[in-house]
Each structure stands twice: as structure tokens, then as C-alpha cells.
Design a protein around this motif. Structure first.
Motif, mmCIF file in Angstrom:
data_model
loop_
_atom_site.group_PDB
_atom_site.id
_atom_site.type_symbol
_atom_site.label_atom_id
_atom_site.label_comp_id
_atom_site.label_asym_id
_atom_site.label_seq_id
_atom_site.Cartn_x
_atom_site.Cartn_y
_atom_site.Cartn_z
ATOM 1 N N UNK A 144 0.807 -1.213 0.000
ATOM 2 C CA UNK A 144 0.000 0.000 0.000
ATOM 3 C C UNK A 144 0.842 1.267 0.000
ATOM 4 N N UNK A 145 2.099 1.171 0.399
ATOM 5 C CA UNK A 145 2.962 2.358 0.421
ATOM 6 C C UNK A 145 3.724 2.555 -0.887
ATOM 7 N N UNK A 146 3.560 1.646 -1.852
ATOM 8 C CA UNK A 146 4.094 1.883 -3.197
ATOM 9 C C UNK A 146 3.012 2.670 -3.937
ATOM 10 N N UNK A 147 3.269 3.926 -4.306
ATOM 11 C CA UNK A 147 2.202 4.782 -4.837
ATOM 12 C C UNK A 147 1.396 4.177 -5.979
ATOM 13 N N UNK A 169 14.917 -0.010 -21.096
ATOM 14 C CA UNK A 169 13.475 -0.214 -21.216
ATOM 15 C C UNK A 169 12.912 -0.817 -19.933
ATOM 16 N N UNK A 170 11.773 -0.279 -19.499
ATOM 17 C CA UNK A 170 11.068 -0.830 -18.345
ATOM 18 C C UNK A 170 9.641 -0.312 -18.405
ATOM 19 N N UNK A 171 8.867 -0.561 -17.381
ATOM 20 C CA UNK A 171 7.565 0.100 -17.279
ATOM 21 C C UNK A 171 7.524 0.882 -15.974
ATOM 22 N N UNK A 176 9.088 1.941 -10.111
ATOM 23 C CA UNK A 176 8.808 2.300 -8.715
ATOM 24 C C UNK A 176 8.932 1.112 -7.776
ATOM 25 N N UNK A 177 8.686 -0.081 -8.269
ATOM 26 C CA UNK A 177 8.885 -1.283 -7.453
ATOM 27 C C UNK A 177 10.343 -1.448 -7.048
#
Length: 268
Positions: A144-147, A169-171, A176-177
Motif C-alpha cells: 500500500x505504500x508503493x504509490x 526499457x522498463x515500465x 517504482x517497485x
């Protein structure tokens, strides 16, 4: 093992659950292994003696940090497939924040935290159910704390937003993970990184980082809007990292402190 009674919508045949998984907005692992362990390690350092004893009694030789990614490991198994939708919440576009009736009519990470906390408070719950509840709780507070785990359904919490981070390249969700955490951590061990973050937490931080899971969902959603989704043309590098790594690290610290407060309240 069936889902807790507080999550009745998930007590469904596997075929229906599989459909739900295909519609899920985010199947990435929030925070990655490092981030979840960091949240758990910070929590361990803020537990009261009573809470430490209770955790040790439930987990035995394991620790909060050693079980922090258990929920990601089991969610694709037949036994725990029903938990996949519990790792996130979709907050409606254009809204001011999380609304339970609108954003979590059946089940989501906010409801899951409340449900598993209730299991830990229940004196009649079996040892097996309490162990399972604690493992889920450690993970879901981190989620829940990962926006972007309180992001938009339309882009699957950033999974559908392709970006380049320092030309790789990423998403957006994966960035953010784990992407920014890896960039910051470098060659340091995850526990060294966690200890450094914990040492920066002030008494005022600890006092002010309160609230209920519903409040944390709104906070994460607002950070997703103000920070995570601000990707411009998708070519992200030092500028994006400099603006957002502080947000990432504060969310890790808040997750750890709030997890500890939750467990202290349950066991204290």
C-alpha cells in the motif's frame, strides 16, 4: 485455507478467480524483494517488547523481513490464487483520494489489511491462521505504500506505461517497485540500506506517521499523481530520479513505522 470472512467476495471458484486475475491492474511485485524486506526490517526496529515476543511466537525461527515477500511467492498457487486482487487498489481517475464504497466495493489491499489485522486480534484464531495473517499483513502494508499500488485501473497501476530509465526499457510500475531502489542502493546489501533509512527516522517522524489504511491509500494515490505519473515523454533519467527517490525512501520508512505501530497496537 479459505479467505477471511471479511473478504467474502474472494470465496469463489478458481475459474472466476482466474478471470479476475486477467483483469487485474497490477501483477508486478510491489517494491520488489529489497523494498519489502526494507519495510519489514524498519518495522522490526520499532516493535515494542510485547510485539516482538508475539511475532516470535507466531513465526518461530522466521522474522518479519524473512517472510516479507511470502505473499508474492504464493499468490499464483491454487491455494492462494484468491489473494492476487488484494495487492493493490484502483482509485478512480479525477478523484481526490480513496473512497471505500467506490474503489473497494468487494476487496482490495485496504480491506485486506483490516481483515488480517482482525485475524491477529482474534483470540480464537488458530496458530496457522495467525501465521498466515501476519505474513500477509507484513506484505500488504508494504504494497500500500508503493504509490502505483493505489494507481489507475486504465494503465494497470503503471504497468502499461512504457518508459526508459537511464536508457533502459522498463515500465513505470517496475521502476517504482525496484528500479529506483536498485539505482540508489548500488552494491550495498539490502539490510545495510534498510539500517541507513531507519537511522534517518526522527522521533517527530514516528509520531506523525499515523493514520488508517484508508488514509495511506489516499496518500499513495496523491503521490502517484504528483510524482509517479509525471513521466513526460517517457525518457527518464537523473532529473526524474532526483525528484522521486526521496519519495520512494520516505514511503519505505513510513511503511515500516506504520507496520510496527499496527503490530504494537494488535499485540500491546
Amino acid at each position: 485455507m479459505v479467505a477471511p470472512k471479511a473478504l467474502p467476495a474472494l470465496e469463489k471458484p478458481i475459474a472466476i478467480t482466474t478471470i479476475l486475475l486477467l483483469l487485474s491492474p497490477s501483477l508486478a511485485l510491489a517494491w520488489g524483494e529489497d523494498g519489502h524486506k526494507v519495510v519489514a526490517r524498519i518495522a522490526e526496529k520499532h516493535l515494542t517488547p510485547k510485539a516482538k515476543q508475539a511475532v516470535a511466537r507466531i513465526l518461530g525461527q522466521e522474522t518479519l523481513s524473512s517472510v516479507a515477500v511470502w505473499a508474492d511467492g504464493v499468490r499464483r498457487t491454487n491455494r492462494y490464487r484468491w489473494t492476487a486482487p488484494l495487492h493493490f487498489v484502483n482509485v478512480a481517475k479525477g478523484s481526490a483520494g480513496y473512497d471505500a464504497a467506490r474503489d473497494c466495493p468487494k476487496s482490495c489491499v485496504v480491506q485486506a489489511i483490516d481483515a488480517f489485522a482482525s485475524t491477529l486480534r482474534n483470540p480464537n484464531a488458530s496458530a496457522e491462521k495467525k501465521e498466515e495473517a501476519l505474513k500477509f499483513l507484513v506484505h500488504f502494508v508494504g504494497d500500500l505504500h508503493q504509490p502505483l499500488h493505489a494507481g489507475h485501473f486504465e494503465d494497470r497501476g503503471g504497468n502499461r506505461i512504457r518508459v526508459k530509465f537511464f536508457r533502459r526499457d522498463t515500465n513505470l510500475h517496475r521502476l517504482w517497485d525496484s528500479g529506483m531502489i536498485k539505482q540508489r542502493r548500488g552494491n550495498r546489501r539490502w539490510d545495510t540500506y534498510a539500517n541507513g533509512l531507519n537511522s534517518a527516522i526522527t522521533p517527530n517522524d514516528e509520531r506523525s506517521w499515523d493514520g488508517a489504511p484508508s488514509d495511506w491509500a489516499t496518500e499513495s494515490y496523491k503521490l502517484a499523481l504528483s510524482n509517479a505519473y509525471q513521466v513526460g515523454n517517457g525518457q527518464l533519467g537523473q532529473d526524474y530520479f532526483a525528484v522521486n527517490i526521496g519519495v520512494v525512501e520516505e514511503q519505505l520508512k513510513k511503511g515500516g513505522v506504520r507496520l510496527a505501530k499496527l503490530l504494537n497496537g494488535i499485540f500491546g
